[in-house]
Design an enzyme around this catalytic site. Structure first.
Site, PDB file in Angstrom:
ATOM      1  N   GLU A 104     -26.824  14.557  -3.008  1.00  0.00           N
ATOM      2  CA  GLU A 104     -28.248  14.700  -2.682  1.00  0.00           C
ATOM      3  C   GLU A 104     -29.103  13.737  -3.513  1.00  0.00           C
ATOM      4  O   GLU A 104     -30.201  13.360  -3.116  1.00  0.00           O
ATOM      5  CB  GLU A 104     -28.721  16.144  -2.839  1.00  0.00           C
ATOM      6  CG  GLU A 104     -28.741  16.683  -4.244  1.00  0.00           C
ATOM      7  CD  GLU A 104     -29.169  18.158  -4.297  1.00  0.00           C
ATOM      8  OE1 GLU A 104     -30.258  18.489  -3.821  1.00  0.00           O
ATOM      9  OE2 GLU A 104     -28.386  18.979  -4.820  1.00  0.00           O
ATOM     10  N   CYS A 122      -1.606   1.750  -3.012  1.00  0.00           N
ATOM     11  CA  CYS A 122      -2.605   2.813  -2.821  1.00  0.00           C
ATOM     12  C   CYS A 122      -2.020   4.214  -2.782  1.00  0.00           C
ATOM     13  O   CYS A 122      -2.521   5.127  -3.459  1.00  0.00           O
ATOM     14  CB  CYS A 122      -3.360   2.615  -1.513  1.00  0.00           C
ATOM     15  SG  CYS A 122      -3.383   0.971  -0.835  1.00  0.00           S
ATOM     16  N   TYR A 128      -9.321  -2.907 -11.219  1.00  0.00           N
ATOM     17  CA  TYR A 128      -9.192  -1.511 -10.813  1.00  0.00           C
ATOM     18  C   TYR A 128      -7.792  -0.951 -11.034  1.00  0.00           C
ATOM     19  O   TYR A 128      -7.645   0.225 -11.394  1.00  0.00           O
ATOM     20  CB  TYR A 128      -9.686  -1.310  -9.372  1.00  0.00           C
ATOM     21  CG  TYR A 128      -8.737  -1.741  -8.274  1.00  0.00           C
ATOM     22  CD1 TYR A 128      -7.897  -0.822  -7.669  1.00  0.00           C
ATOM     23  CD2 TYR A 128      -8.695  -3.058  -7.810  1.00  0.00           C
ATOM     24  CE1 TYR A 128      -7.042  -1.207  -6.647  1.00  0.00           C
ATOM     25  CE2 TYR A 128      -7.853  -3.447  -6.800  1.00  0.00           C
ATOM     26  CZ  TYR A 128      -7.020  -2.528  -6.218  1.00  0.00           C
ATOM     27  OH  TYR A 128      -6.165  -2.895  -5.209  1.00  0.00           O
ATOM     28  N   HIS A 141     -27.952  20.639  -0.500  1.00  0.00           N
ATOM     29  CA  HIS A 141     -28.087  21.216  -1.840  1.00  0.00           C
ATOM     30  C   HIS A 141     -27.174  22.419  -2.020  1.00  0.00           C
ATOM     31  O   HIS A 141     -27.037  23.203  -1.090  1.00  0.00           O
ATOM     32  CB  HIS A 141     -29.543  21.648  -2.046  1.00  0.00           C
ATOM     33  CG  HIS A 141     -29.818  22.156  -3.413  1.00  0.00           C
ATOM     34  ND1 HIS A 141     -29.869  21.317  -4.512  1.00  0.00           N
ATOM     35  CD2 HIS A 141     -30.027  23.418  -3.864  1.00  0.00           C
ATOM     36  CE1 HIS A 141     -30.111  22.052  -5.589  1.00  0.00           C
ATOM     37  NE2 HIS A 141     -30.204  23.323  -5.215  1.00  0.00           N
ATOM     38  N   LYS A 161      -0.119   5.475  -5.932  1.00  0.00           N
ATOM     39  CA  LYS A 161      -1.160   5.524  -6.974  1.00  0.00           C
ATOM     40  C   LYS A 161      -2.038   6.753  -6.816  1.00  0.00           C
ATOM     41  O   LYS A 161      -2.263   7.505  -7.754  1.00  0.00           O
ATOM     42  CB  LYS A 161      -1.983   4.227  -6.880  1.00  0.00           C
ATOM     43  CG  LYS A 161      -3.058   4.032  -7.875  1.00  0.00           C
ATOM     44  CD  LYS A 161      -4.455   4.370  -7.454  1.00  0.00           C
ATOM     45  CE  LYS A 161      -4.989   3.957  -6.142  1.00  0.00           C
ATOM     46  NZ  LYS A 161      -5.655   2.682  -6.053  1.00  0.00           N
ATOM     47  N   CYS A 169       0.822  -1.212   0.000  1.00  0.00           N
ATOM     48  CA  CYS A 169       0.000   0.000   0.000  1.00  0.00           C
ATOM     49  C   CYS A 169       0.855   1.261   0.000  1.00  0.00           C
ATOM     50  O   CYS A 169       0.664   2.160  -0.817  1.00  0.00           O
ATOM     51  CB  CYS A 169      -0.926  -0.018   1.212  1.00  0.00           C
ATOM     52  SG  CYS A 169      -1.913   1.463   1.350  1.00  0.00           S
ATOM     53  N   GLU A 185      -7.160   2.330 -13.231  1.00  0.00           N
ATOM     54  CA  GLU A 185      -6.599   3.537 -12.608  1.00  0.00           C
ATOM     55  C   GLU A 185      -5.357   4.011 -13.360  1.00  0.00           C
ATOM     56  O   GLU A 185      -5.192   5.209 -13.610  1.00  0.00           O
ATOM     57  CB  GLU A 185      -6.276   3.247 -11.141  1.00  0.00           C
ATOM     58  CG  GLU A 185      -7.544   3.097 -10.313  1.00  0.00           C
ATOM     59  CD  GLU A 185      -7.315   2.612  -8.878  1.00  0.00           C
ATOM     60  OE1 GLU A 185      -8.233   2.777  -8.071  1.00  0.00           O
ATOM     61  OE2 GLU A 185      -6.239   2.063  -8.573  1.00  0.00           O
TER      62      GLU A 185
HETATM   63  C1  LIG Z   1      -1.082  -0.659  -7.582  1.00  0.00           C
HETATM   64  C2  LIG Z   1      -1.924  -1.003  -6.379  1.00  0.00           C
HETATM   65  C3  LIG Z   1      -2.883  -0.127  -5.946  1.00  0.00           C
HETATM   66  C4  LIG Z   1      -3.655  -0.422  -4.832  1.00  0.00           C
HETATM   67  N1  LIG Z   1      -4.606   0.478  -4.450  1.00  0.00           N
HETATM   68  C5  LIG Z   1      -5.367   0.219  -3.362  1.00  0.00           C
HETATM   69  C6  LIG Z   1      -6.329   1.173  -2.922  1.00  0.00           C
HETATM   70  O1  LIG Z   1      -6.509   2.232  -3.523  1.00  0.00           O
HETATM   71  N2  LIG Z   1      -7.037   0.893  -1.808  1.00  0.00           N
HETATM   72  C7  LIG Z   1      -6.860  -0.287  -1.103  1.00  0.00           C
HETATM   73  O2  LIG Z   1      -7.519  -0.483  -0.095  1.00  0.00           O
HETATM   74  N3  LIG Z   1      -5.957  -1.216  -1.516  1.00  0.00           N
HETATM   75  C8  LIG Z   1      -5.211  -0.985  -2.622  1.00  0.00           C
HETATM   76  N4  LIG Z   1      -4.274  -1.907  -3.021  1.00  0.00           N
HETATM   77  C9  LIG Z   1      -4.167  -3.198  -2.272  1.00  0.00           C
HETATM   78  C10 LIG Z   1      -3.355  -3.030  -0.999  1.00  0.00           C
HETATM   79  O3  LIG Z   1      -2.110  -2.471  -1.303  1.00  0.00           O
HETATM   80  C11 LIG Z   1      -3.187  -4.388  -0.319  1.00  0.00           C
HETATM   81  O4  LIG Z   1      -4.451  -4.961  -0.116  1.00  0.00           O
HETATM   82  C12 LIG Z   1      -2.494  -4.259   1.041  1.00  0.00           C
HETATM   83  O5  LIG Z   1      -1.234  -3.656   0.914  1.00  0.00           O
HETATM   84  C13 LIG Z   1      -2.336  -5.651   1.679  1.00  0.00           C
HETATM   85  O6  LIG Z   1      -1.623  -5.545   2.883  1.00  0.00           O
HETATM   86  P1  LIG Z   1      -0.852  -6.809   3.484  1.00  0.00           P
HETATM   87  O7  LIG Z   1      -0.422  -6.409   4.853  1.00  0.00           O
HETATM   88  O8  LIG Z   1      -1.654  -8.018   3.316  1.00  0.00           O
HETATM   89  O9  LIG Z   1       0.411  -7.021   2.533  1.00  0.00           O
HETATM   90  P2  LIG Z   1       1.549  -6.028   2.045  1.00  0.00           P
HETATM   91  O10 LIG Z   1       1.189  -4.620   2.284  1.00  0.00           O
HETATM   92  O11 LIG Z   1       1.847  -6.428   0.650  1.00  0.00           O
HETATM   93  O12 LIG Z   1       2.784  -6.371   2.971  1.00  0.00           O
HETATM   94  C14 LIG Z   1       3.429  -7.607   2.919  1.00  0.00           C
HETATM   95  C15 LIG Z   1       4.878  -7.407   3.268  1.00  0.00           C
HETATM   96  O13 LIG Z   1       5.470  -8.659   3.577  1.00  0.00           O
HETATM   97  C16 LIG Z   1       6.809  -8.660   3.110  1.00  0.00           C
HETATM   98  N5  LIG Z   1       7.247 -10.068   3.024  1.00  0.00           N
HETATM   99  C17 LIG Z   1       6.751 -11.035   2.207  1.00  0.00           C
HETATM  100  N6  LIG Z   1       7.345 -12.224   2.488  1.00  0.00           N
HETATM  101  C18 LIG Z   1       8.239 -11.997   3.500  1.00  0.00           C
HETATM  102  C19 LIG Z   1       9.135 -12.826   4.224  1.00  0.00           C
HETATM  103  N7  LIG Z   1       9.196 -14.151   4.003  1.00  0.00           N
HETATM  104  N8  LIG Z   1       9.921 -12.248   5.157  1.00  0.00           N
HETATM  105  C20 LIG Z   1       9.859 -10.914   5.420  1.00  0.00           C
HETATM  106  N9  LIG Z   1       8.997 -10.088   4.770  1.00  0.00           N
HETATM  107  C21 LIG Z   1       8.191 -10.623   3.834  1.00  0.00           C
HETATM  108  C22 LIG Z   1       6.704  -7.939   1.780  1.00  0.00           C
HETATM  109  O14 LIG Z   1       7.954  -7.430   1.367  1.00  0.00           O
HETATM  110  C23 LIG Z   1       5.700  -6.836   2.113  1.00  0.00           C
HETATM  111  O15 LIG Z   1       6.331  -5.651   2.515  1.00  0.00           O
HETATM  112  C24 LIG Z   1      -3.456  -1.636  -4.121  1.00  0.00           C
HETATM  113  C25 LIG Z   1      -2.482  -2.542  -4.558  1.00  0.00           C
HETATM  114  C26 LIG Z   1      -1.726  -2.234  -5.668  1.00  0.00           C
HETATM  115  C27 LIG Z   1      -0.681  -3.209  -6.129  1.00  0.00           C
END
Ligand SMILES: Cc1cc2nc3c(=O)[nH]c(=O)nc-3n(C[C@H](O)[C@H](O)[C@H](O)COP(=O)(O)OP(=O)(O)OC[C@H]3O[C@@H](n4cnc5c(N)ncnc54)[C@H](O)[C@@H]3O)c2cc1C
Length: 461
Positions: free
Chosen positions: A442, A48, A179, A437, A51, A43, A183
């Protein structure tokens, strides 16, 4: 707990992991959180946040043009992509520092590097050190999927690289109908690229209400984005002139860049889930219950790696609920029904609840209210655009079970409509609310005439 070095080991410092680590530490747990890349996760670093900053940047293009109808004369504006990217990167770095500070403040220890599970309680760190944890939280997120290995796939970028292009492409082919594809199509188009959006299905935004899909597609086309459906990219060749994409119907398209945004895949492989005997679902996500507990009692998983509702606020809520459940003495299930969501297209989309089609599948009686109108700001601007709103109502209980908006401010509106829908507001409650309004919102409380009414398996009117 003499057996354990820590109470909680969190793998992944993204949206879900950071929230869980913080709340667990605030509940008094000894917490370590491992991150193999940058703190903040998808994110903050490549999702997010960057973006939305690019969306903001791109929206100025229309504002400059529209201002003329309101009496402004603006010198021909010019746009510098490298400035935008540099400023965006500064903001991302600031946010990353803020995340690290938050973890430090609550006493959660951050370790950089890839964490691997050796068994249900043992985690190996990047430097080979091993730690025993009472609980493990997997919050490893998801990664870009580029689809089948077509010839020339190495020439294709994903959203990850799109955030770091050295210059704005003059033209770009974006494959995908979700999406993220939409976007980026809007961002590049408004900043001045010639954009072709290519999607293999019948229409963009699969899973959204059909009226929303149709309305947004028309609006995108009006703004100059070429939307091509029912085709795929079969191969990509590169030469000094550009990228040549061969489509499934044999057409060759020449563009400055080719980008795929066709899906994301849970990060559930390569770090020992098998060793710990954590079960996966068929779609590759980790199987969990409503408390985010996996098949192994001391291992939990939150966020995109569980492939439930892949959005930041959902990952955050799941992480928080996990910490409250395990360390706060307050078992907290997460409700994944009625999650409001937005597409930051132009115009924006904001939706919550059931589509018309889904409501008709699930409910014996459904009433539909909808309207399209020209947003007031577009009048003097002379802009050819229309907003769309739809309410899906349970015909038996009068509850509003779905709301679908396409138009300026849709993302902000749907956040608040979300409260009403969550509270089981009825159409009569909407009608009883005084309008503000003049606003677009609305219209949500002034739709009186049914556009359609369905009985059991039939359309009544
Ligand atoms: C281009 C784009 C736009 C988006 N826009 C939106 C939006 O507008 N609104 C919205 O709500 N969501 C949006 N999302 C989705 C949102 O980013 C994800 O749903 C959210 O980040 C998920 O969070 P998470 O904690 O599951 O994983 P992440 O945020 O992906 O975090 C996972 C972390 O784990 C780390 N990791 C993985 N494996 C290991 C390991 N073995 N050891 C140590 N570290 C590790 C990774 O490096 C990463 O930093 C977007 C996604 C993308 C790609």
């Amino acid at each position: 707990m003499p057996d354990y070095d820590v109470d909680l080991f969190v793998i992944g410092a993204g949206s879900g992991g950071v929230r869980a680590a913080r709340i667990a530490a605030e509940h008094g747990a000894r917490v370590i959180i491992a991150e193999q890349d940058r703190v903040g996760g998808t994110c903050v670093i490549r999702g997010c946040v960057p973006k939305k900053l690019l969306v903001y940047a791109s929206r100025y293009a229309e504002d400059f043009v529209d201002a003329a109808g309101y009496g402004w004369s603006v010198a021909a504006p010019s746009f510098h992509w490298p400035t935008l990217i540099a400023n965006k990167d500064l903001e991302i770095a600031r946010l990353e520092r803020a995340y690290i500070t938050t973890l430090e403040r609550v006493g959660a220890r951050l370790v950089k590097g890839r964490a691997v599970l050796e068994d249900a309680h043992t985690v190996r760190l990047g430097d080979g050190a091993k730690l025993r944890a009472k609980y493990v939280l997997i919050a490893t997120g998801a990664h870009v999927s580029m689809g089948p290995e077509i010839p020339g796939i190495r020439h294709v970028i994903s959203s990850n690289e799109a955030f770091h292009l050295s210059e704005l492409p003059k033209s770009i082919l974006i494959q995908g109908g979700g999406y993220i594809a939409i976007e980026f199509a809007g961002i590049f188009s408004r900043l001045g690229s010639e954009v072709t959006l290519l999607y293999r299905g019948e229409n963009i935004l699969r899973g959204f209400d059909d009226d929303v899909r149709e309305h947004l597609r028309l609006e995108m086309e009006t703004r100059g984005i070429k939307v091509v459906t029912g085709k795929t990219v079969e191969s990509v060749e590169w030469s000094a002139e550009g990228y040549f994409s061969t489509l499934s119907d044999g057409t060759i398209l020449e563009t400055d860049r080719v980008m795929f945004a066709i899906g994301r895949w849970p990060n559930a492989a390569g770090f020992g889930l098998e060793a710990a005997e954590v079960k996966l679902k068929e779609n590759g996500g980790i199987a969990v219950d409503e408390f985010s507990q996996t098949s192994v009692p001391n291992i939990y998983a939150v966020g995109d790696v569980t492939d439930r509702v892949n959005l930041t606020p959902v990952a955050v809520r799941e992480g928080h609920a996990f910490a409250d459940t395990v360390f706060g003495g307050k078992p907290t299930p997460v409700d994944h029904e009625n999650v409001p969501t937005a597409v930051f297209s132009e115009p924006e989309v904001g939706v919550i609840g059931l589509t018309e089609a889904k409501a008709c599948e699930r409910l014996p009686k459904v009433d539909i209210y909808k309207t399209t109108f020209r947003p007031m700001k577009a009048t003097l601007a002379g802009r050819d655009t229309r907003s769309f709103m739809k309410l899906v109502v349970d015909g038996t209980t009068d509850r509003v079970v779905g709301c679908h908006i396409v138009g300026p401010g849709a993302s902000e509106m749907i956040q608040l409509v979300g409260i009403a829908v969550k509270m089981h507001a009825t159409k009569a409650d909407f009608d009883a609310t005084m309008a503000v309004h003049p606003t677009a919102a609305e219209e949500l409380v002034t739709m009186r005439d049914k556009a359609a009414s369905y009985g059991p398996k039939t359309k009544i009117s």
